[in-house]
Motif scaffolding. Structure first.
Motif, PDB file in Angstrom:
ATOM      1  N   GLY A   1       0.816  -1.207   0.000  1.00 37.22           N
ATOM      2  CA  GLY A   1       0.000   0.000   0.000  1.00 37.22           C
ATOM      3  C   GLY A   1       0.848   1.255   0.000  1.00 37.22           C
ATOM      4  N   VAL A   2       1.795   1.312   0.921  1.00 35.90           N
ATOM      5  CA  VAL A   2       2.648   2.490   1.033  1.00 35.90           C
ATOM      6  C   VAL A   2       3.579   2.573  -0.169  1.00 35.90           C
ATOM      7  CG1 VAL A   2       4.565   3.491   2.335  1.00 35.90           C
ATOM      8  CG2 VAL A   2       2.529   2.681   3.541  1.00 35.90           C
ATOM      9  N   LYS A   3       4.094   1.431  -0.551  1.00 32.96           N
ATOM     10  CA  LYS A   3       5.055   1.436  -1.664  1.00 32.96           C
ATOM     11  C   LYS A   3       4.400   1.878  -2.968  1.00 32.96           C
ATOM     12  CE  LYS A   3       8.601  -1.567   0.100  1.00 32.96           C
ATOM     13  NZ  LYS A   3       9.161  -2.900   0.132  1.00 32.96           N
ATOM     14  N   SER A   4       3.160   1.433  -3.192  1.00 32.68           N
ATOM     15  CA  SER A   4       2.530   1.827  -4.460  1.00 32.68           C
ATOM     16  C   SER A   4       2.123   3.298  -4.405  1.00 32.68           C
ATOM     17  CB  SER A   4       1.336   0.931  -4.793  1.00 32.68           C
ATOM     18  OG  SER A   4       0.338   1.100  -3.826  1.00 32.68           O
ATOM     19  N   TRP A   5       1.758   3.766  -3.210  1.00 26.06           N
ATOM     20  CA  TRP A   5       1.484   5.212  -3.069  1.00 26.06           C
ATOM     21  C   TRP A   5       2.734   5.999  -3.426  1.00 26.06           C
ATOM     22  CZ3 TRP A   5       4.084   8.056   0.913  1.00 26.06           C
ATOM     23  CH2 TRP A   5       3.705   9.399   1.011  1.00 26.06           C
ATOM     24  N   TYR A   6       3.854   5.524  -2.954  1.00 24.10           N
ATOM     25  CA  TYR A   6       5.096   6.233  -3.187  1.00 24.10           C
ATOM     26  C   TYR A   6       5.542   6.098  -4.647  1.00 24.10           C
ATOM     27  CZ  TYR A   6       9.977   7.605  -2.832  1.00 24.10           C
ATOM     28  OH  TYR A   6      11.175   8.218  -3.032  1.00 24.10           O
ATOM     29  N   ALA A   7       5.376   4.883  -5.175  1.00 24.81           N
ATOM     30  CA  ALA A   7       5.852   4.630  -6.539  1.00 24.81           C
ATOM     31  C   ALA A   7       5.015   5.381  -7.570  1.00 24.81           C
ATOM     32  CB  ALA A   7       5.816   3.126  -6.817  1.00 24.81           C
ATOM     33  N   SER A   8       3.730   5.590  -7.247  1.00 19.39           N
ATOM     34  CA  SER A   8       2.856   6.239  -8.232  1.00 19.39           C
ATOM     35  C   SER A   8       3.026   7.749  -8.199  1.00 19.39           C
ATOM     36  CB  SER A   8       1.394   5.907  -7.907  1.00 19.39           C
ATOM     37  OG  SER A   8       0.991   6.637  -6.762  1.00 19.39           O
ATOM     38  N   ARG A   9       4.025   8.216  -7.510  1.00 17.52           N
ATOM     39  CA  ARG A   9       4.118   9.660  -7.252  1.00 17.52           C
ATOM     40  C   ARG A   9       4.307  10.444  -8.544  1.00 17.52           C
ATOM     41  NH1 ARG A   9       9.045   7.436  -6.495  1.00 17.52           N
ATOM     42  NH2 ARG A   9      10.894   8.681  -7.001  1.00 17.52           N
ATOM     43  N   GLN A  10       3.606  11.579  -8.532  1.00 12.60           N
ATOM     44  CA  GLN A  10       3.809  12.469  -9.658  1.00 12.60           C
ATOM     45  C   GLN A  10       4.341  13.792  -9.127  1.00 12.60           C
ATOM     46  OE1 GLN A  10       1.145  11.527  -7.931  1.00 12.60           O
ATOM     47  NE2 GLN A  10      -0.564  11.521  -9.326  1.00 12.60           N
ATOM     48  N   TRP A  11       5.086  13.678  -8.026  1.00  9.43           N
ATOM     49  CA  TRP A  11       5.569  14.880  -7.369  1.00  9.43           C
ATOM     50  C   TRP A  11       7.049  15.097  -7.657  1.00  9.43           C
ATOM     51  CZ3 TRP A  11       3.861  10.699  -4.112  1.00  9.43           C
ATOM     52  CH2 TRP A  11       2.480  10.673  -3.966  1.00  9.43           C
ATOM     53  N   SER A  12       7.457  16.343  -7.493  1.00 11.12           N
ATOM     54  CA  SER A  12       8.868  16.640  -7.684  1.00 11.12           C
ATOM     55  C   SER A  12       9.638  16.182  -6.449  1.00 11.12           C
ATOM     56  CB  SER A  12       9.057  18.135  -7.893  1.00 11.12           C
ATOM     57  OG  SER A  12       8.623  18.822  -6.744  1.00 11.12           O
ATOM     58  N   ASN A  13      10.958  16.188  -6.568  1.00 11.65           N
ATOM     59  CA  ASN A  13      11.802  15.651  -5.504  1.00 11.65           C
ATOM     60  C   ASN A  13      11.670  16.395  -4.189  1.00 11.65           C
ATOM     61  OD1 ASN A  13      12.943  13.341  -6.264  1.00 11.65           O
ATOM     62  ND2 ASN A  13      14.992  14.162  -6.665  1.00 11.65           N
ATOM     63  N   ASP A  14      11.376  17.710  -4.261  1.00 13.80           N
ATOM     64  CA  ASP A  14      11.298  18.444  -3.002  1.00 13.80           C
ATOM     65  C   ASP A  14       9.856  18.591  -2.519  1.00 13.80           C
ATOM     66  OD1 ASP A  14      10.539  20.097  -5.017  1.00 13.80           O
ATOM     67  OD2 ASP A  14      11.461  21.906  -4.174  1.00 13.80           O
ATOM     68  N   ALA A  15       8.952  17.808  -3.106  1.00 14.45           N
ATOM     69  CA  ALA A  15       7.544  17.898  -2.704  1.00 14.45           C
ATOM     70  C   ALA A  15       7.383  17.414  -1.267  1.00 14.45           C
ATOM     71  CB  ALA A  15       6.691  17.041  -3.632  1.00 14.45           C
ATOM     72  N   PRO A  16       6.410  18.009  -0.563  1.00 12.12           N
ATOM     73  CA  PRO A  16       6.161  17.549   0.801  1.00 12.12           C
ATOM     74  C   PRO A  16       5.406  16.220   0.801  1.00 12.12           C
ATOM     75  CG  PRO A  16       4.656  19.337   0.242  1.00 12.12           C
ATOM     76  CD  PRO A  16       5.554  19.153  -0.937  1.00 12.12           C
ATOM     77  N   LEU A  17       6.110  15.169   1.153  1.00 14.96           N
ATOM     78  CA  LEU A  17       5.501  13.833   1.231  1.00 14.96           C
ATOM     79  C   LEU A  17       5.581  13.354   2.664  1.00 14.96           C
ATOM     80  CD1 LEU A  17       6.938  11.851  -1.803  1.00 14.96           C
ATOM     81  CD2 LEU A  17       4.820  13.149  -1.634  1.00 14.96           C
ATOM     82  N   PHE A  18       4.448  12.887   3.163  1.00 15.89           N
ATOM     83  CA  PHE A  18       4.424  12.444   4.559  1.00 15.89           C
ATOM     84  C   PHE A  18       3.632  11.151   4.689  1.00 15.89           C
ATOM     85  CE2 PHE A  18       5.032  16.979   4.704  1.00 15.89           C
ATOM     86  CZ  PHE A  18       5.955  17.164   5.715  1.00 15.89           C
ATOM     87  N   ILE A  19       3.966  10.404   5.722  1.00 19.05           N
ATOM     88  CA  ILE A  19       3.118   9.284   6.136  1.00 19.05           C
ATOM     89  C   ILE A  19       2.741   9.564   7.588  1.00 19.05           C
ATOM     90  CG2 ILE A  19       2.978   6.803   6.552  1.00 19.05           C
ATOM     91  CD1 ILE A  19       5.185   6.470   4.424  1.00 19.05           C
ATOM     92  N   VAL A  20       1.460   9.410   7.899  1.00 12.82           N
ATOM     93  CA  VAL A  20       1.018   9.651   9.274  1.00 12.82           C
ATOM     94  C   VAL A  20       0.287   8.417   9.773  1.00 12.82           C
ATOM     95  CG1 VAL A  20      -0.560  10.983  10.732  1.00 12.82           C
ATOM     96  CG2 VAL A  20       0.835  12.152   9.021  1.00 12.82           C
ATOM     97  N   ALA A  21       0.633   7.992  10.978  1.00  8.10           N
ATOM     98  CA  ALA A  21      -0.122   6.930  11.653  1.00  8.10           C
ATOM     99  C   ALA A  21      -0.902   7.598  12.769  1.00  8.10           C
ATOM    100  CB  ALA A  21       0.826   5.879  12.203  1.00  8.10           C
ATOM    101  N   LEU A  22      -2.232   7.497  12.700  1.00  2.00           N
ATOM    102  CA  LEU A  22      -3.081   8.118  13.725  1.00  2.00           C
ATOM    103  C   LEU A  22      -3.497   7.066  14.733  1.00  2.00           C
ATOM    104  CD1 LEU A  22      -5.751  10.440  12.054  1.00  2.00           C
ATOM    105  CD2 LEU A  22      -3.944  11.116  13.629  1.00  2.00           C
ATOM    106  N   GLN A  23      -3.172   7.327  15.990  1.00  2.00           N
ATOM    107  CA  GLN A  23      -3.590   6.397  17.043  1.00  2.00           C
ATOM    108  C   GLN A  23      -4.438   7.193  18.030  1.00  2.00           C
ATOM    109  OE1 GLN A  23      -0.569   4.628  19.679  1.00  2.00           O
ATOM    110  NE2 GLN A  23      -1.561   2.676  19.262  1.00  2.00           N
ATOM    111  N   ASN A  24      -5.683   6.817  18.169  1.00  2.76           N
ATOM    112  CA  ASN A  24      -6.625   7.593  18.976  1.00  2.76           C
ATOM    113  C   ASN A  24      -6.567   9.056  18.530  1.00  2.76           C
ATOM    114  OD1 ASN A  24      -7.215   5.218  20.312  1.00  2.76           O
ATOM    115  ND2 ASN A  24      -5.617   5.560  21.820  1.00  2.76           N
TER     116      ASN A  24
END
Lengths: 566, 382
Positions: A246-269
């Motif tokens: 899931g994360v890898k395909s999100w990252y691989a499908s990126r159409q963003w430039s190298n300095d684009a703000p990319l984040f992963i967030v895990a929300l717990q409560n």
């Protein structure tokens, strides 16, 4: 030279106690410690699991108003729970009234906590439980301590997602001007709208993305369990979502430039743990670097309700209120409703802000010369996440003559007879039976009235505001005249206005939540002495029996009772 | 919960003292029997050897078992009765220390009136050809000689107790216990938190002692004997280790699983006879007497076992911090409560000096382990 201690006597007692103990040995304070502390001791006892670290006791300069401190070592932070980055042991002991009389016992209470901590901190399971219990704090320490790679300045992600998160969500993301912060928002208009409402500068706009995942409450989140690489984050995400890559395909499908703000967030409560994802600069195929970041939620459920009773908040988010008059009562009413969670607020007022309004208007000097309605709507949007506002720089009468969607509530804060008459003339035909609140004050804040009209009930066209509602029979001279048409004013202060506004807003919220749906009149009335002091010789239209010793009362009458005989 | 068991152990000083005493006793016996000192070997056995000692309720003394192996030409073919009597006499002469020896089935009891323990001393001679089935033989009033293999049984037990579960190794707690020496010194590894098998046995024995404390003598006589409990628990533990060693997340779960599996190791042969074989000496059936008492011992075992299961389950479903004194008392008796109370301020062992300092501030040092409100925000507004 630091200030002398607040309580030299208490400090000397503890100093003597520790100096004469053979359990501790006095040590020299470092220059940095000397600013806040007057003395330090080292525990002589060895604790196997702490290795070479000898805990120190520091006696603060403002003891016993600040408790004794126990310091371990900076290296203990994130290795043991309850140790701050400085090495300070967070004992949670607060000052008690008895501490002044028995400062040694006050110091003993801190050491008692540490005594309990020693065996606990040798037990891996306890350590893990404590880390997990305050996972957010430790995550922030991890973020602070992380050595950022060159070119990555991001320390904080502002996250605005309102919807319940059932599946991983991709959220549009922007850097803020300084690039130490980024904003991810799923609301209408995306992060750009939020940044603009709030007045945050965006700089050059480079769009990126944030992938938000839900972490189950019981998922241990400790320095020993949280993932530290893109690979392990991806594995965790796959495990949580039951999917692969899931994360890898999100990252691989990126159409963003190298300095684009990319984040992963895990929300717990209620809390989020995030990483900035930085693509490898050398090889596109290489795994990206991840940098832990602080996640600050700016969505309504968190900012307006701390995730508590969100159903009530969600109910208010769907409501629309029109406020007539953006003066000293109308403006705080609008603010109180917005902060309570009312989702849409229209403000109707033709006036512009003048410098003499400053003494009792929430808007200040910077708004001078601007329409109050416009300036105040901007203020609401920048202070309250997700609120929708509309400013109408016209009279209430003109607004009533226009074509508008029906609101859930009208709050009239103009104190203007013509507005009341217009509302109740228009109400049956234009708005159906929209609930209406009218709020005004008597001079000097001697009384404030909030009249609620719901359903089929009506406010008489004879407008018996003075005869049925007012307490004082104020002579015309009370109004301070100004050389201008209709520019006189009644003397009162901002605190009086806010008291009236609070009463009106509270009544309005009860209506919107469906808690109190009868027509009534609330009157906040100061004592008779107050009336006579602010206007000697005043006569009363109504007498309210206020017992001696009581400075003010709030009277509630049903509308029918109040209007009896009118 | 498990920590309390640590408090039931014979404390290290008393253990050392006991060791000194039995060595002195061995020398005295050798002198009185006119034997060279090296001809008297001392082998600790029973719970002392397996480190599963518990303090019995109502008494304050630990029961320590030792075997004295007498060797030399005169013990190649002795008369069992004479051998036993002669040994008993050799124990006389130091009553001020040892108290008067009293005769038991296979051993002599020395009460050691001023010590926290008493000795059961069993004389044995080598049986080099295993005529009676083992390396040693001891006098038995019914059969003249019985085989005895305390060393092998203890070794079998300790090998099982050393088995590690994966949650232990993962958390870095489960350093392997150093392989035990085959003879002589008392095993001195402190019983540790992850020493699950020993802990389980202590818990079970404590429960048994407490359940039988107020029972009639007839029932007491028929209670599940320690060696059966040790054997069943050891076999259950090994079985669980072999089949599901990775499926536990805490030692407590293993304790429950061992208790659950224990009765599965009681077998019955074709004649319906109960069998709990000595795992280190297949010919010895620890449950032999179950088959000659009209089912009394067997029914006592299962009655007690049913209570054990219920009580332990009830206790463990609560968090330890809630283990109230009364509840513990109901299950493990006052001994259990005392041990629990003593086990709580762990810092007594870890930070005795700091504890003294805290006490000198005027604070009554309670049991802060029960709740550590560290880092709690207790302000009224936030």
């Amino acid at each position: 030279m630091p200030n002398p201690p607040l309580d030299q006597g208490a400090i000397e007692k503890v100093r003597t106690w520790l100096d004469t103990s053979d359990v501790v040995a006095a040590v020299t304070l470092s220059v940095a410690q000397r600013e806040k502390s007057v003395a330090a001791w080292e525990l002589k006892e060895k604790y196997e699991h702490l290795g070479p670290i000898q805990p120190r006791i520091l006696l603060p300069r403002d003891f016993p108003f600040s408790p004794l401190r126990v310091e371990l070592d900076q290296s203990c932070c994130l290795r043991l729970p309850h140790v701050e980055a400085s090495g300070n042991f967070c004992h949670g002991v607060l000052t008690l009234p008895d501490d002044l009389a028995d400062p040694v016992k006050a110091a003993g209470r801190v050491l008692e906590q540490f005594l309990a901590y020693i065996p606990n901190s040798a037990e891996p399971e306890w350590i893990e439980q404590e880390f997990h219990r305050e996972a957010h704090d430790y995550w922030l320490r991890h973020v602070d301590a992380f050595h950022h790679p060159k070119g990555c300045k991001t320390e904080e992600l502002l996250l605005e997602i309102d919807a319940d998160l059932h599946a991983p969500q991709r959220v549009e993301t922007l850097h803020l001007g300084s690039r130490t912060r980024a904003i991810a928002s799923s609301r209408d208009g995306g992060p750009k709208a939020t940044a603009e409402n709030t007045g945050w500068s965006l700089g050059t706009i480079v769009y990126g993305s944030t992938l938000v995942l839900r972490l189950p409450s019981d998922q241990r989140w400790t320095p020993n369990t949280w993932p530290r690489s893109f690979e392990t984050i991806a594995a965790l995400a796959d495990e949580l979502t039951g999917t692969t890559d899931g994360v890898k395909s999100w990252y691989a499908s990126r159409q963003w430039s190298n300095d684009a703000p990319l984040f992963i967030v895990a929300l717990q409560n209620s809390v989020g743990f995030g990483w900035r994802v930085i693509p490898s600069r050398s090889r596109a195929s290489a795994q990206p670097t991840v940098v832990p970041v602080k996640v600050t939620r700016i969505d309504r459920r968190w900012t307006l309700a701390r995730d508590h009773r969100t159903q009530q908040l969600d109910g208010l988010t769907g409501k629309r209120v029109v406020v007539f008059g953006c003066g000293s009562v109308g403006a705080p009413v609008a603010e109180l409703l917005a902060r309570a969670g009312v989702g849409s607020i229209d403000i109707v007022d033709p006036d512009v802000m003048k410098t003499e309004n400053i003494s009792r208007h929430p808007l200040g000097l910077p708004a001078n010369g601007r329409h109050k309605a416009t300036a105040f709507c901007e203020r609401l949007k920048s202070s309250t996440p997700g609120v929708k506002t509309a400013a109408h720089t016209m009279t209430a009468q003109a607004w009533l003559a226009g074509d508008h969607p029906i609101p859930d509530l009208i709050v009239d804060c103009t104190g203007d007879r013509a507005v009341r008459m217009a509302i109740f003339h228009a109400r049956p035909t234009m708005f159906g039976l929209v609930s209406t609140i009218m709020a005004w004050m008597e001079p000097f804040g001697a009384a404030a009235h909030v009249i609620t009209v719901v359903g089929d009930d009506r406010w008489p066209t004879s407008d018996p505001a003075e005869t049925a509602i007012q307490i004082g029979d104020w002579p015309d001279e009370v109004e301070v005249l100004h050389p201008g048409c209709g520019q006189g004013f009644h003397p009162y202060g901002m605190s009086d206005a806010w008291e009236a506004a609070a009463m009106a807003a509270r009544r309005g919220l009860a209506l919107l939540r469906g808690e109190n749906t009868t027509s009534d009149v609330l009157s906040l009335v100061q004592s008779r002495e107050y009336f006579e002091r602010v206007w000697p010789g005043i006569t009363f239209r109504r007498q309210l029996a206020i017992p001696a010793g009581i400075t003010s009362v709030v009277e509630r009458r049903t509308l029918a009772e109040a209007l009896h005989g009118f | 919960m498990v920590t309390l068991l640590r408090r039931l152990e014979l404390d290290p000083a008393a253990r050392k003292d006991a060791e000194k005493e039995y060595k002195a006793l061995a020398e005295r016996v050798a002198d009185r029997l006119d034997l060279p000192h090296h001809s008297v070997d001392v082998i600790p056995q029973g719970s002392m050897r397996t480190q599963t000692t518990i303090r019995p309720p109502g008494r304050t003394n630990f029961d320590l078992d030792v075997v004295f192996v007498l060797s030399g030409p005169r013990y190649e073919n002795p008369d069992p009765e004479l051998f036993f009597e002669e040994f008993g006499k050799a124990l006389d002469g130091d009553e001020a220390t040892t108290g008067s020896p009293t005769r038991k089935n296979r051993c002599w009891r020395l009460p050691f009136p001023n010590k926290p323990y008493y000795f059961d001393v069993t004389p044995a001679t080598p049986d080099p050809d295993h005529v009676y089935g083992a390396a040693l033989r001891v006098r038995d009033p019914e059969t003249a000689w019985s085989p005895s293999n305390p060393t092998e049984f203890a070794q079998w037990f300790c090998d099982r107790a050393d088995l590690q579960f994966s949650f232990q190794s993962a958390s870095g707690l489960g350093n392997l216990i150093e392989a035990r020496k085959s003879v002589e010194p008392l095993p001195s590894d402190p019983v540790r938190i992850d020493d699950i098998l020993r802990r389980t046995i202590q818990l079970v024995k404590l429960h048994r002692d407490n359940v039988y404390f107020y029972e009639s003598d007839k029932r007491k006589e028929a209670w599940p004997i320690s060696v059966i409990i040790v054997t069943l628990a050891g076999q259950a533990f090994e079985n669980i280790w072999a089949t599901r060693r990775n499926s536990f997340s805490s030692p407590m779960e293993v304790v429950l699983a061992v208790i659950e599996d224990m009765p599965n190791w009681i077998t019955r042969n074709a004649n319906g006879h109960y069998l709990v074989c000595n795992p280190a000496l297949g010919s010895e059936n620890f449950a032999e007497r179950w088959n000659t008492d009209q089912g009394l011992r067997a029914s006592e075992f299962f009655r007690w076992y049913q209570r054990l299961e219920n009580d332990i389950e009830a206790l463990l479903t609560d968090e330890y911090s809630k283990s109230s004194e009364n509840k513990l008392k109901a299950i493990f008796g006052q001994v259990g409560v005392d041990a629990w109370m003593a086990s709580l301020p762990e810092n007594k062992q870890m930070a005795p000096l700091l504890k003294g300092l805290v006490a000198s501030s005027g604070i009554e040092v309670s049991n802060p382990r029960v709740a550590t409100p560290v880092g709690r925000n207790t302000r009224t507004l936030a």
